[in-house]
Design a protein around this motif. Structure first.
Motif, short mmCIF file in Angstrom:
data_model
loop_
_atom_site.label_atom_id
_atom_site.label_comp_id
_atom_site.label_asym_id
_atom_site.label_seq_id
_atom_site.Cartn_x
_atom_site.Cartn_y
_atom_site.Cartn_z
N THR A 104 4.37 -7.88 8.58
CA THR A 104 3.51 -8.24 9.72
C THR A 104 3.58 -7.12 10.75
OG1 THR A 104 3.86 -10.61 9.41
CG2 THR A 104 3.15 -9.88 11.59
N SER B 266 2.45 -15.80 10.15
CA SER B 266 2.52 -14.52 9.46
C SER B 266 3.96 -14.13 9.15
CB SER B 266 1.85 -13.44 10.31
OG SER B 266 1.88 -12.18 9.67
N GLU C 199 0.01 -7.02 6.86
CA GLU C 199 -0.83 -7.94 7.63
C GLU C 199 -0.85 -7.44 9.07
OE1 GLU C 199 -1.61 -11.95 6.74
OE2 GLU C 199 -0.50 -12.66 8.51
#
Length: 338
Positions: free
Chosen positions: A218, A262, A244
């Protein structure tokens, strides 16, 4: 230039818009919709603003709704807060966000606190906005990142735009909110282009945006660094990584729902910001993730921040103080290989 496409059997017209034009569109729509909305600041009237966000507004709305002020940030910010207390919805433009440090007392002790210290008798629906961040050889006093200064002030809400789309939606939502809101705009993003639908829309002030779904790590970012992260991601994806990317948008409060989902999926976190390392947004965000999602982490949270120095005027030195895409690539590789 207009283009169109069909969505749900409706013709949607799109036009290429620069970020500063998106801000102008959003502000104009709200001033047309609500006669209580007004703008004040240095050169916002007949000059059209230092970055032309209010160009043409003086002729459209008159001098009472487009108020050119003296160079006295503490005075006109205090006046805007008083106007908000009496029912108007003022938008204060800082010619440069660094100058608003001169109005720190008004923003902190008045805008942030009066709703609470008055027992709820006053609301302060004020938007404070303007150009900030590290520009191109603007020097230390014009390269301020005020999010680190204001994040600890009770009662203030902070958002940062990064694209023409969210710039327009955020300024409209901020004007409609009854909270005192600081909207951070980056000086280097004003000429960023994007196709926007002509239909009206709003962007939630408390919601982060998942820019790119992924599974490996993330990456949390905002404002200009969103684009540095996206640039680094091109190389990362080519090398087989699947990051991400989340634009946190809301700097206060954080959208811990989106961020947490996430983190629970990727188990690794990198924060990329232009703010200073000491006391910056990244430090606060890292603490929040550690508090709420520590058990889901497989590696330490790493944070790439600007160096704790006044921004140099020299272009090579200035570049060294701000996070570059190659640094993001190196740290992602380091985290994902552990």
């Amino acid at each position: 230039m207009l283009s169109c496409f069909i969505y749900n059997k409706k013709i949607m017209y799109m036009a290429e818009v620069l970020l500063f034009e998106a801000l102008r569109q959003g502000l104009q729509e709200e001033m047309d919709r609500d006669p209580r909305v007004m703008v004040m600041g240095e050169d916002v009237g007949h000059y059209g603003g230092s970055y032309k966000v209010t160009k043409g507004f003086a002729e459209r709305y008159g001098d009472l709704r487009l108020l050119d002020t003296p160079i006295a940030e503490n005075s006109f910010t205090g006046m805007a807060i008083g106007a908000a207390m009496t029912g108007l919805r003022p938008v204060v433009e800082g010619m440069n966000m660094g100058f608003l440090l001169l109005a720190f007392n008004q923003i902190a002790n008045n805008a942030g606190m009066l709703h609470y210290t008055s027992g709820g008798n006053f609301t302060i629906p004020i938007v404070i906005r303007g150009p900030g961040g590290v520009g191109r050889q603007l020097g230390a006093e014009h390269s301020q990142r005020l999010e680190s200064y204001f994040q600890s002030v009770p009662g203030l809400q902070m958002v940062a735009c990064s694209t023409p789309y969210n710039a327009k939606g955020l300024i409209k939502s901020a004007i409609r909110s009854d909270n005192p809101i600081i909207l951070f705009e980056h000086v280097l993003l004003y000429n960023l282009k994007e196709d926007l639908a002509e239909e009206e829309y709003l962007v939630c002030l408390e919601k982060a945006e998942v820019v790119r779904p992924g599974n490996d790590i993330t990456i949390l970012t905002y404002s200009r660094m969103r684009h540095n992260v996206l640039q680094a991601t091109k190389s990362l994806v080519y090398k087989g990584y699947d990051p991400e990317i989340i634009d946190i948008v809301s700097l206060k409060p954080f959208d811990l729902g989106t961020i947490g989902a996430s983190v629970c999926k990727t188990h690794k976190v990198l924060i990329v910001e232009e703010c200073m390392r000491t006391g910056g947004i990244g430090a606060t965000l890292r603490a929040a993730i550690m508090e709420h999602f520590f058990d889901y982490l497989d590696a330490p949270i790493l944070c790439l921040s600007s160096q704790d120095v006044p921004t140099p005027y020299s272009s090579p030195l200035e570049e060294l103080t701000v996070i570059q895409p190659n640094q993001i690539i190196q740290v992602v590789e380091q985290l994902c290989e552990n």
